[in-house]
Every structure is written in structure tokens, then in C-alpha cells.
Design an enzyme around this catalytic site. Structure first.
Site, mmCIF file in Angstrom:
data_model
loop_
_atom_site.group_PDB
_atom_site.id
_atom_site.type_symbol
_atom_site.label_atom_id
_atom_site.label_comp_id
_atom_site.label_asym_id
_atom_site.label_seq_id
_atom_site.Cartn_x
_atom_site.Cartn_y
_atom_site.Cartn_z
ATOM 1 N N LYS A 79 54.197 12.389 -30.550
ATOM 2 C CA LYS A 79 53.558 13.570 -31.145
ATOM 3 C C LYS A 79 52.549 14.265 -30.242
ATOM 4 O O LYS A 79 52.367 15.482 -30.310
ATOM 5 C CB LYS A 79 52.877 13.171 -32.447
ATOM 6 C CG LYS A 79 53.823 12.913 -33.601
ATOM 7 C CD LYS A 79 54.264 14.208 -34.247
ATOM 8 C CE LYS A 79 54.996 13.979 -35.558
ATOM 9 N NZ LYS A 79 55.319 15.237 -36.242
ATOM 10 N N ASP A 126 50.754 12.012 -41.047
ATOM 11 C CA ASP A 126 51.164 10.701 -41.535
ATOM 12 C C ASP A 126 50.754 9.618 -40.554
ATOM 13 O O ASP A 126 51.018 8.440 -40.785
ATOM 14 C CB ASP A 126 52.677 10.676 -41.752
ATOM 15 C CG ASP A 126 53.094 11.498 -42.965
ATOM 16 O OD1 ASP A 126 52.567 11.234 -44.050
ATOM 17 O OD2 ASP A 126 53.929 12.401 -42.815
#
Length: 406
Positions: A79, A126
Site C-alpha cells: 500500500k 483496514d
């Protein structure tokens, strides 16, 4: 009979995407420039593209390559590749400069801090995205505030806090947490860094997607032959769309078939692509799945429009297939190397294994031309980001895969 998945061929798929405007945002020149900026960080290293030849033989396919993102910037997930570019580009634009003329260290100069003051970046996550935002904010000398949805693990929360962020777990699902962060950003003058977009919030999500695209660029540099099939995880779809677009640009005359996979509890792409007109369907509720990084019920609108044209098929999978993928990758056969892959990282492996070893999968493989000449590729997007749950799955056998099917 227990059903492990639902799937559909995408009837909205467009075979000739070469002139599509959305692909131009992932052209070679653009991605090369972004790649150059990311490489300017002193901790940058290329992650491994692993060939699993013995497993490929076992599954009756020609090649299987896996991009292992567990070593990316020491953060155990991919990410950060989106956050580092988006946040860097935000600062560059605030300085009225083109990021292609800057290195990462240029953005950390004292003069930059004096000109801009301390920025606060906020994000919902998340786990992996928020950790990447927190790490990048710290590296740039700024502040971050991160919120996780209910059900998030304490280990993921603590990993984000260890990067210097203020971080909290909410009592809302992911999509509602995103809305809360957007409101806090507006009220406080903070910078929202989210990889999902909607009308009025599109620029930073696109930058994040372009940052992800360099992962595909790394793979293209190393692959011995173009892949025939690419399995891509979809949460909000930003990762899947960026990798798909970059691969289609790289192989315009023989693009790989794009197979989108997501958890059954949060299968907004599958539901959207099975509507009569392809409109976006949202999934609401708790979105409870072990694939925490894919627990998203609302697609990024930009990513959806791209994948609606690019995807060949969409799969909605039960959690046990992700657990199966974790075990297969973590326990290699022959001389294949071991890959430690988390729940969201391993779902392509679980899906592929199921397709190649079950009666349910045989007809699907025939429909998608997955055979002994196929060259499969996917990205293990995370390592064991929840280490205890990884052991529960791999050691203790949590989420069994109904072994009589195999």
C-alpha cells in the site's frame, strides 16, 4: 455440495481498450516518472517476482509467477507505493513544483517545512494503507491521523501507532469510516489520503492508483513472457484497476485476461458486474471477512469504470479459499521458495488452486482458457500483517477448506 465461490464472465468487457482515455493515465512515461520518484527514497528496494515452477507443474499450467510485496519498504504490504507518491505529489503541488523534478529528500528540506508548516494527513484503513500513510507522513516530517473500522486487529492498530500516527478503531464499517475521515478532513483543514474516490474527491485517489501501477512496471521488467491471466484482488478496486491498466498498456496486442477476486462478504464488484446495466452496487453491513484489506463495500468509481471494461471475469470467494492460499504459499513443493502471504494477499492462490483441482473449477478453467499453456501471474499484496491470525490459519487450521473437495 458446498460452494466455495460465485463467478461471472463480465459481459461489459471491452476487447479493444487501446484508445481508452483511462489507460492514458497509466502510460509508460507517466509511470516511469512516478517510479523514479519512489526510487529516490533511500529505503526503496524492488520486491521479488517469484517463479513457482513446481507448483505450476502440479496445477497443470505453464508458468506461475507471484510478486511478493511483504518486503516493500519494510512495511509488509504494497500500500505504501500509493501513499508515498500521492503525499509527495500533494506537497510538490503545494510548492508549485513538478514532482518529476524532485526527489523524496527535496520534500523533507527545512525550507519546505517553513513554507508549508506542519500538515496533517488523515485516512481510513483496514491496516496496510494506513500504516503506509503514517510511515510516509513521518518520513516527510508531518502528522497523521488514522482510523480503522470495527473488527480491526490490535496488531494492525499498534503497527500504525508505531509509525507515529494517532490511530483509533471505530465502531463503524470501512465505508462509514471513510465518510467520517472525509468530514474530519474538511472540518480541520487536513489532507484526506484515501485510495477510494467519489464525485468531488478524485485527484488524490488517482495519484494513489498511479503509485500502485509501478508494481506492475517492476513485474513487466522481469517477466520472461507476457502473462496470459492476471488475478487481481479488489477491495475498492484501486489496486486491481491500476495493475490491469498498466499491463494492458504494456501488452496492447495480447493483454492478459483480468480475473478480479474479492471476499463473498464484500463482493461489490461481483454484484455490480452481474447487474443488467453494470451500475455500481454497494454492500452494506459489517463486511465480516478474514480478508481485512478487501473488506470494502463501495467501489472507487474511477477504478470501477476501468475494471468494468478491462475485467474478463469476477469472482466472489469464501474465506476458506484465502486460508487455503496462505497454506499453499507457505508450504511449497519441490524447490519452490516459500512465500508468507496474509489473507488478502493469498486469495488469488486459493482461487487458482481451487480452479485447477476441483470439478467446480474445471468448467471455469475451460471458459477462461486456463490450461497447460497458461502463464498465471498475481501479487501477494501483504505478508503476515496479523501474525497471530496467520499462525491460527497455517498452524491450527482455522477456516478449513473442505479437503474432500481436493
Amino acid at each position: 455440495m458446498n460452494t466455495h465461490l460465485k463467478w461471472t464472465l463480465n459481459r461489459f468487457h471491452t476487447k479493444d481498450l487501446a484508445m481508452d482515455e483511462a489507460l492514458s493515465q497509466f502510460n509508460d512515461q507517466q509511470i516511469r516518472s512516478i517510479y523514479q520518484f519512489q526510487q529516490s527514497h533511500p529505503s526503496y528496494t524492488k520486491t521479488a517476482l517469484v517463479s513457482l515452477q513446481d507448483l505450476a507443474k502440479h496445477l497443470g499450467i505453464a508458468q506461475l509467477h507471484v510478486k511478493d510485496e511483504s518486503t516493500r519498504f519494510g512495511l509488509n504490504a504494497f500500500k505504501v507505493m500509493g501513499g508515498i507518491y500521492a503525499m509527495g505529489n500533494y506537497i510538490a503541488q503545494a510548492l508549485n513544483k513538478d514532482i518529476s523534478t524532485l526527489s523524496f529528500s527535496d520534500l523533507t528540506a527545512t525550507a519546505v517545512r517553513e513554507q508549508l508548516g506542519e500538515l496533517t494527513f488523515i485516512s481510513a484503513t483496514d491496516g496496510n494503507h494506513g500504516r503506509g500513510v503514517a510511515w510516509t507522513a513521518k518520513e516527510l516530517g508531518h502528522r497523521s491521523v488514522i482510523y480503522l473500522p470495527k473488527g480491526a486487529s490490535q496488531q494492525r492498530l499498534q503497527a500504525i501507532q508505531a509509525e507515529g500516527a494517532e490511530a483509533y478503531i471505530t465502531d463503524m464499517n470501512y465505508d462509514d469510516t471513510v465518510r467520517m475521515c472525509a468530514q474530519l478532513a474538511e472540518e480541520n483543514g487536513w489532507v484526506l489520503v484515501q485510495d477510494t474516490g467519489w464525485e468531488g474527491y478524485e485527484e488524490i485517489p488517482l495519484w494513489i492508483m498511479q503509485g500502485y501501477a509501478t508494481i506492475a512496471y517492476e513485474m513487466i521488467e522481469e517477466l520472461p513472457e507476457p502473462p496470459t491471466h492476471l488475478i487481481l484482488q479488489a477491495g475498492v478496486g484501486s489496486f486491481a484497476a491500476s495493475i490491469a491498466a498498466t499491463m494492458i498498456n504494456a501488452y496492447p496486442t495480447n493483454p492478459p485476461k483480468i480475473l478480479v477476486v474479492e471476499p463473498a462478504a464484500a463482493d461489490c464488484y461481483f454484484r455490480s458486474l452481474t447487474t443488467h446495466d453494470g451500475h455500481i452496487e454497494h454492500v452494506t453491513g459489517d463486511l465480516a471477512t478474514i480478508m481485512a484489506g478487501l473488506s470494502c463495500g463501495e467501489p472507487n468509481t474511477h477504478a470501477y469504470e476501468l475494471l468494468k471494461k478491462a475485467a474478463t471475469a469476477s469472482f466472489s470467494c469464501v474465506d476458506s479459499l484465502a486460508a487455503l492460499g496462505m497454506r499453499v504459499l507457505g508450504n511449497p513443493i519441490g524447490t519452490d521458495p516459500r512465500i508468507i502471504s496474509g489473507e488478502s494477499g493469498a486469495i488469488p492462490m486459493g482461487l487458482l488452486y481451487h480452479l485447477r483441482t476441483t470439478d467446480e473449477g474445471k468448467a471455469i478453467c475451460d471458459a477462461l482458457a486456463i490450461n497447460n499453456e497458461s502463464r498465471l501471474l498475481f501479487v501477494s499484496t501483504e505478508g503476515n500483517t496479523d501474525a497471530q491470525h496467520y499462525l491460527d490459519v497455517v498452524w491450527k487450521g482455522y477456516h478449513p477448506s473442505h479437503l474432500e473437495s481436493y
